[in-house]
Design a protein around this motif. Structure first.
Motif, PDB file in Angstrom:
ATOM      1  N   GLY A  12       0.774  -1.250   0.000  1.00 24.19           N
ATOM      2  CA  GLY A  12       0.000   0.000   0.000  1.00 24.19           C
ATOM      3  C   GLY A  12       0.798   1.288   0.000  1.00 24.19           C
ATOM      4  N   SER A  18       2.038   8.368   1.777  1.00 25.21           N
ATOM      5  CA  SER A  18       1.215   7.205   2.164  1.00 25.21           C
ATOM      6  C   SER A  18       1.414   6.838   3.625  1.00 25.21           C
ATOM      7  CB  SER A  18       1.605   5.977   1.327  1.00 25.21           C
ATOM      8  OG  SER A  18       1.296   6.157  -0.019  1.00 25.21           O
ATOM      9  N   ILE A  19       0.348   6.388   4.255  1.00 27.70           N
ATOM     10  CA  ILE A  19       0.464   5.888   5.629  1.00 27.70           C
ATOM     11  C   ILE A  19       1.456   4.716   5.658  1.00 27.70           C
ATOM     12  CG2 ILE A  19      -0.794   4.708   7.459  1.00 27.70           C
ATOM     13  CD1 ILE A  19      -3.237   6.452   6.744  1.00 27.70           C
ATOM     14  N   LEU A  43       2.694   3.705 -10.503  1.00 26.98           N
ATOM     15  CA  LEU A  43       3.093   3.663  -9.089  1.00 26.98           C
ATOM     16  C   LEU A  43       4.429   2.944  -8.911  1.00 26.98           C
ATOM     17  CD1 LEU A  43      -0.237   3.246  -7.088  1.00 26.98           C
ATOM     18  CD2 LEU A  43       1.146   5.274  -7.433  1.00 26.98           C
ATOM     19  N   CYS A  62       1.261  -6.098  -7.464  1.00 26.32           N
ATOM     20  CA  CYS A  62       0.167  -6.906  -6.895  1.00 26.32           C
ATOM     21  C   CYS A  62      -1.101  -6.076  -6.743  1.00 26.32           C
ATOM     22  CB  CYS A  62       0.549  -7.497  -5.540  1.00 26.32           C
ATOM     23  SG  CYS A  62      -0.747  -8.595  -4.906  1.00 26.32           S
ATOM     24  N   ASP A  63      -2.068  -6.404  -7.596  1.00 25.17           N
ATOM     25  CA  ASP A  63      -3.417  -5.844  -7.476  1.00 25.17           C
ATOM     26  C   ASP A  63      -4.203  -6.807  -6.592  1.00 25.17           C
ATOM     27  OD1 ASP A  63      -6.095  -5.241  -7.793  1.00 25.17           O
ATOM     28  OD2 ASP A  63      -5.903  -4.712  -9.902  1.00 25.17           O
ATOM     29  N   VAL A  64      -4.637  -6.354  -5.424  1.00 19.94           N
ATOM     30  CA  VAL A  64      -5.278  -7.270  -4.480  1.00 19.94           C
ATOM     31  C   VAL A  64      -6.699  -7.670  -4.883  1.00 19.94           C
ATOM     32  CG1 VAL A  64      -3.871  -6.599  -2.477  1.00 19.94           C
ATOM     33  CG2 VAL A  64      -6.038  -5.403  -2.941  1.00 19.94           C
ATOM     34  N   SER A  90      -2.310  -1.848   3.836  1.00 19.35           N
ATOM     35  CA  SER A  90      -2.677  -0.419   3.944  1.00 19.35           C
ATOM     36  C   SER A  90      -3.294  -0.002   2.614  1.00 19.35           C
ATOM     37  CB  SER A  90      -1.420   0.395   4.289  1.00 19.35           C
ATOM     38  OG  SER A  90      -1.756   1.736   4.507  1.00 19.35           O
ATOM     39  N   ILE A  91      -4.405  -0.641   2.304  1.00 20.37           N
ATOM     40  CA  ILE A  91      -5.010  -0.547   0.972  1.00 20.37           C
ATOM     41  C   ILE A  91      -6.497  -0.225   1.085  1.00 20.37           C
ATOM     42  CG2 ILE A  91      -5.750  -2.034  -0.958  1.00 20.37           C
ATOM     43  CD1 ILE A  91      -3.002  -3.387  -0.748  1.00 20.37           C
ATOM     44  N   SER A 143      -7.791   1.201   9.260  1.00 18.69           N
ATOM     45  CA  SER A 143      -9.216   1.532   9.224  1.00 18.69           C
ATOM     46  C   SER A 143      -9.422   3.024   9.505  1.00 18.69           C
ATOM     47  CB  SER A 143      -9.988   0.668  10.226  1.00 18.69           C
ATOM     48  OG  SER A 143     -11.380   0.793   9.975  1.00 18.69           O
ATOM     49  N   LYS A 161     -15.111  -0.236   5.795  1.00 14.54           N
ATOM     50  CA  LYS A 161     -14.225  -0.266   6.970  1.00 14.54           C
ATOM     51  C   LYS A 161     -14.876  -1.031   8.129  1.00 14.54           C
ATOM     52  CE  LYS A 161     -10.622   2.086   5.468  1.00 14.54           C
ATOM     53  NZ  LYS A 161      -9.429   1.351   4.995  1.00 14.54           N
ATOM     54  N   PRO A 189      -7.701  11.417  10.070  1.00  8.44           N
ATOM     55  CA  PRO A 189      -7.520  11.800   8.666  1.00  8.44           C
ATOM     56  C   PRO A 189      -6.127  12.364   8.375  1.00  8.44           C
ATOM     57  CG  PRO A 189      -8.933  13.375   9.801  1.00  8.44           C
ATOM     58  CD  PRO A 189      -8.713  12.231  10.752  1.00  8.44           C
ATOM     59  N   ILE A 190      -5.577  11.956   7.241  1.00  9.49           N
ATOM     60  CA  ILE A 190      -4.243  12.412   6.802  1.00  9.49           C
ATOM     61  C   ILE A 190      -4.345  12.677   5.304  1.00  9.49           C
ATOM     62  CG2 ILE A 190      -1.811  11.788   6.546  1.00  9.49           C
ATOM     63  CD1 ILE A 190      -2.135   9.828   8.859  1.00  9.49           C
ATOM     64  N   THR A 192      -3.560  12.220   1.983  1.00  6.93           N
ATOM     65  CA  THR A 192      -2.851  11.269   1.114  1.00  6.93           C
ATOM     66  C   THR A 192      -3.576  11.213  -0.228  1.00  6.93           C
ATOM     67  OG1 THR A 192      -4.234   9.435   1.834  1.00  6.93           O
ATOM     68  CG2 THR A 192      -2.206   9.794   3.081  1.00  6.93           C
ATOM     69  N   ALA A 194      -5.226   8.657  -1.497  1.00 14.02           N
ATOM     70  CA  ALA A 194      -6.546   8.041  -1.306  1.00 14.02           C
ATOM     71  C   ALA A 194      -7.523   9.056  -0.694  1.00 14.02           C
ATOM     72  CB  ALA A 194      -6.431   6.809  -0.415  1.00 14.02           C
TER      73      ALA A 194
HETATM   74  P1  NAD Z   1      -2.585   6.027  -0.310  1.00 16.57           P
HETATM   75  O1  NAD Z   1      -3.278   6.451  -1.542  1.00 16.57           O
HETATM   76  O2  NAD Z   1      -1.218   6.521  -0.097  1.00 16.57           O
HETATM   77  O3  NAD Z   1      -2.571   4.443  -0.197  1.00 16.57           O
HETATM   78  C1  NAD Z   1      -3.615   3.637  -0.688  1.00 16.57           C
HETATM   79  C2  NAD Z   1      -2.941   2.453  -1.348  1.00 16.57           C
HETATM   80  O4  NAD Z   1      -3.912   1.513  -1.779  1.00 16.57           O
HETATM   81  C3  NAD Z   1      -2.136   2.875  -2.594  1.00 16.57           C
HETATM   82  O5  NAD Z   1      -0.800   2.447  -2.465  1.00 16.57           O
HETATM   83  C4  NAD Z   1      -2.831   2.117  -3.721  1.00 16.57           C
HETATM   84  O6  NAD Z   1      -1.930   1.707  -4.722  1.00 16.57           O
HETATM   85  C5  NAD Z   1      -3.392   0.930  -2.955  1.00 16.57           C
HETATM   86  N1  NAD Z   1      -4.423   0.226  -3.708  1.00 16.57           N
HETATM   87  C6  NAD Z   1      -5.640   0.700  -4.114  1.00 16.57           C
HETATM   88  N2  NAD Z   1      -6.272  -0.270  -4.806  1.00 16.57           N
HETATM   89  C7  NAD Z   1      -5.445  -1.343  -4.834  1.00 16.57           C
HETATM   90  C8  NAD Z   1      -5.531  -2.642  -5.408  1.00 16.57           C
HETATM   91  N3  NAD Z   1      -6.595  -3.038  -6.109  1.00 16.57           N
HETATM   92  N4  NAD Z   1      -4.484  -3.486  -5.235  1.00 16.57           N
HETATM   93  C9  NAD Z   1      -3.389  -3.110  -4.548  1.00 16.57           C
HETATM   94  N5  NAD Z   1      -3.254  -1.900  -3.985  1.00 16.57           N
HETATM   95  C10 NAD Z   1      -4.268  -1.039  -4.134  1.00 16.57           C
HETATM   96  O7  NAD Z   1      -3.545   6.471   0.892  1.00 16.57           O
HETATM   97  P2  NAD Z   1      -3.518   6.149   2.450  1.00 16.57           P
HETATM   98  O8  NAD Z   1      -4.344   7.189   3.057  1.00 16.57           O
HETATM   99  O9  NAD Z   1      -2.137   5.937   2.921  1.00 16.57           O
HETATM  100  O10 NAD Z   1      -4.348   4.798   2.534  1.00 16.57           O
HETATM  101  C11 NAD Z   1      -3.867   3.627   3.153  1.00 16.57           C
HETATM  102  C12 NAD Z   1      -4.948   2.994   4.011  1.00 16.57           C
HETATM  103  O11 NAD Z   1      -5.190   3.828   5.130  1.00 16.57           O
HETATM  104  C13 NAD Z   1      -6.292   2.810   3.319  1.00 16.57           C
HETATM  105  O12 NAD Z   1      -6.877   1.605   3.755  1.00 16.57           O
HETATM  106  C14 NAD Z   1      -7.096   3.979   3.848  1.00 16.57           C
HETATM  107  O13 NAD Z   1      -8.476   3.754   3.793  1.00 16.57           O
HETATM  108  C15 NAD Z   1      -6.582   3.997   5.261  1.00 16.57           C
HETATM  109  N6  NAD Z   1      -6.840   5.221   6.016  1.00 16.57           N
HETATM  110  C16 NAD Z   1      -6.530   6.432   5.504  1.00 16.57           C
HETATM  111  C17 NAD Z   1      -6.780   7.579   6.230  1.00 16.57           C
HETATM  112  C18 NAD Z   1      -6.476   8.942   5.675  1.00 16.57           C
HETATM  113  O14 NAD Z   1      -7.077   9.920   6.131  1.00 16.57           O
HETATM  114  N7  NAD Z   1      -5.561   9.071   4.736  1.00 16.57           N
HETATM  115  C19 NAD Z   1      -7.341   7.484   7.516  1.00 16.57           C
HETATM  116  C20 NAD Z   1      -7.625   6.228   8.033  1.00 16.57           C
HETATM  117  C21 NAD Z   1      -7.372   5.101   7.275  1.00 16.57           C
END
Ligand code: NAD
Length: 262
Positions: A12, A18-19, A43, A62-64, A90-91, A143, A161, A189-190, A192, A194
């Motif tokens: 992720g 990214s987180i 990416l 890897c597409d999950v 973290s996806i 989450s 979630k 929230p951060i 990013t 997503a």
């Molecule tokens: P991000 O966009 O940096 O990361 C999301 C990742 O998901 C990306 O690397 C993307 O390539 C990957 N992804 C999406 N579809 C995919 C697939 N089909 N196969 C493989 N990888 C796939 O954003 P983020 O905010 O770091 O998100 C990471 C996780 O944290 C997510 O689950 C998000 O819901 C969660 N989250 C985010 C926040 C926030 O505010 N940013 C808060 C709480 C939870």
């Protein structure tokens, strides 16, 4: 050096916002070996330099949402490492049109997509990697509070979630019998990639600054440090848990600040 020599598979990372990047950085600083997935060539170009920066061992496509790609990843990781001590999931993904407006208008396809990538993929990945997860391994997923309460525009992702957090509890039972732990971090929230798909996200960040007990938003480093706790023996005995790393926002009902009480 809480993770000396541990093999951490980090799924992720999209970029250094990214987180998963914040988590990987903490892991690296604590002695872990790292490997990363990427999703598509665009990416790959972002993840390659991050892998170099953090002295990672390898990266792989890897597409999950694809069982074939997950199976290929398992094969590769088995060849390279033989086992996995830490697995970070973290996806998340939902169609941008489902992250605004009325939840009631979510389409069947939009619902399925969000649930598949954001919730089911955790079970798919855990199942596929189960035989590679070592005794005492730790799995961590990400989450958000939208699973528990309504967050404007979060819509179908909130439902996904909620399913993800329930999956953590069921997986904890299956994996616990093998001394493998699994937990979720519910991050505040951060900003990013997503998060940029969620309507009005800036307003949510401002709202947290105003209303969270700590009067600030979390950073990816804050989340990384909690992930370090969950990945290490410091959390031996903790599984099936959803750990809030949100500057305390989830604890607040009506939270008028002391200076504004009168
Ligand atoms: P991000 O966009 O940096 O990361 C999301 C990742 O998901 C990306 O690397 C993307 O390539 C990957 N992804 C999406 N579809 C995919 C697939 N089909 N196969 C493989 N990888 C796939 O954003 P983020 O905010 O770091 O998100 C990471 C996780 O944290 C997510 O689950 C998000 O819901 C969660 N989250 C985010 C926040 C926030 O505010 N940013 C808060 C709480 C939870």
């Amino acid at each position: 050096m809480l993770l000396e020599g541990k093999r951490a598979l980090v799924l992720g990372v999209a970029n250094n916002k990214s987180i998963a990047y914040g988590i990987a950085k903490e892991f690296k600083e604590n002695g872990a070996k790292l490997a990363f997935n990427f999703l598509g060539d665009a990416l790959k170009k972002r993840v390659e330099p991050i892998c170099e920066e953090l002295d990672g061992d390898f990266i792989f496509q890897c597409d999950v949402s694809s069982d074939e790609e997950i199976a290929a990843a398992v094969k590769l990781v088995e060849e390279k490492w033989g086992g996995v001590d830490i697995l970070v999931h973290s996806i998340g993904f939902a169609d941008r049109k489902d992250l605004q407006g009325r939840f009631i208008e979510t389409s069947r396809d939009g619902f399925k997509l969000a649930m598949d990538i954001s919730a089911y993929s955790l079970t798919a990945v855990c199942g596929a990697f189960e035989h590679l997860l070592t005794d005492n391994a730790s799995v961590i997923t990400m989450s958000y509070y939208g699973s528990e309460k309504v967050i404007t525009n979060y819509n179908v992702m909130g439902v996904a979630k909620a399913a993800l957090e329930a999956s953590v509890r069921y997986l904890a039972v299956d994996l616990g019998a093998k001394n493998i732990r699994i937990n979720a971090i519910s991050a505040g929230p951060i900003k990013t990639l997503a998060a940029s798909g969620i309507g009005g996200f800036r307003k949510i960040l401002n709202y947290i600054e105003e209303n969270a007990p700590m009067q600030r938003n979390v950073t990816t480093q804050d989340v990384g440090k909690s992930a370090l706790y969950l990945a290490s023996d410091l959390s031996a005995g903790v599984t099936g848990e959803v750990l809030h790393v949100d500057c305390g926002y989830h604890t607040v009902g009506i939270g008028i600040r002391n200076e504004d009480k009168k």
